[in-house]
Scaffold this active site. Sequence first.
Site: not given
Ligand code: 9MG
Length: 280
Positions: A226, A260
Amino acid sequence: MKLNCGKHILDLNRPQVMGILNTTPDSFSDGGSYYADGGLNLDLVLRRAQQIQEEGGTIVDIGGESTRPGAAVVSEQQELDRVVPAVEAISKRFDLVISVDTSTPAVMRESAAAGAGLINDVRALTRAGALQAAAATGLPVCVMHMQGDPGTMQANPEYADVVGEVRAYLDGRLAACEAAGIPREKVVYDPGFGFGKNDEHNLELLRRLPELASPDLPLLVGLSRKSMIGRLLDRSVEERLPGSLALAMLSAQRGAHIIRVHDVAATVDVLKLQQLVDRP
Ligand code: 9MG
């Protein structure tokens, strides 16, 4: 803690890695990766799912809408066309929990019918009909906090107490889920790093992540590649692996259950070592 995702039960007593698969032409990191000859290529999609599974991921998160500021608006039909065939194809071939990254009721319904095991909604089921559609699928839902909307959320995010406000919002969404027939044991919390938060807000949320955790509510975090990492370390998107791994480990140490990520193999290694040290 366990999470029942239809034909899979996720063991959340150790952190699980969710691999990202964006079927969008314009996502910030992997946008367009699965396109060939002008269209979505299912062979490339399946190759990514295979990579996630072979590298030790247990969940694949499939999204058909980019939420980065300035991204194109997608119609319901475009999103269905990008997501549902991918869900169907992966579900037939791989032993992965399929998460659908969507806020669109029709995509929730059709993805569930095609084999999805989790609904991941960055808008926390606030779109008209989303709570009802998610409830009807019987699947668990990840409700994420976002201040504002994707187009403008990073303009000037403001909080008096970022952790308290995120927690209150998620508790409110849990109450809305329960009222709509989604039981507590099917709800996952996510603070939404980078969604209407500046770097200080993100760092404070990560520092105080345990305050968002409840013994029976799983926590999902997404920090991989990010822009906060880019700003804090002065790194391009391609140079953010070390920063992403550090934040994955810090998240796991503070109680995250699902991480994720784009880089599955490296994250799995880091989390194995974290578990050996912290949970011998
Ligand atoms: C789709 N998406 C992009 N960033 C995300 C994040 O931090 N959390 C979740 N649940 N989905 C995300």
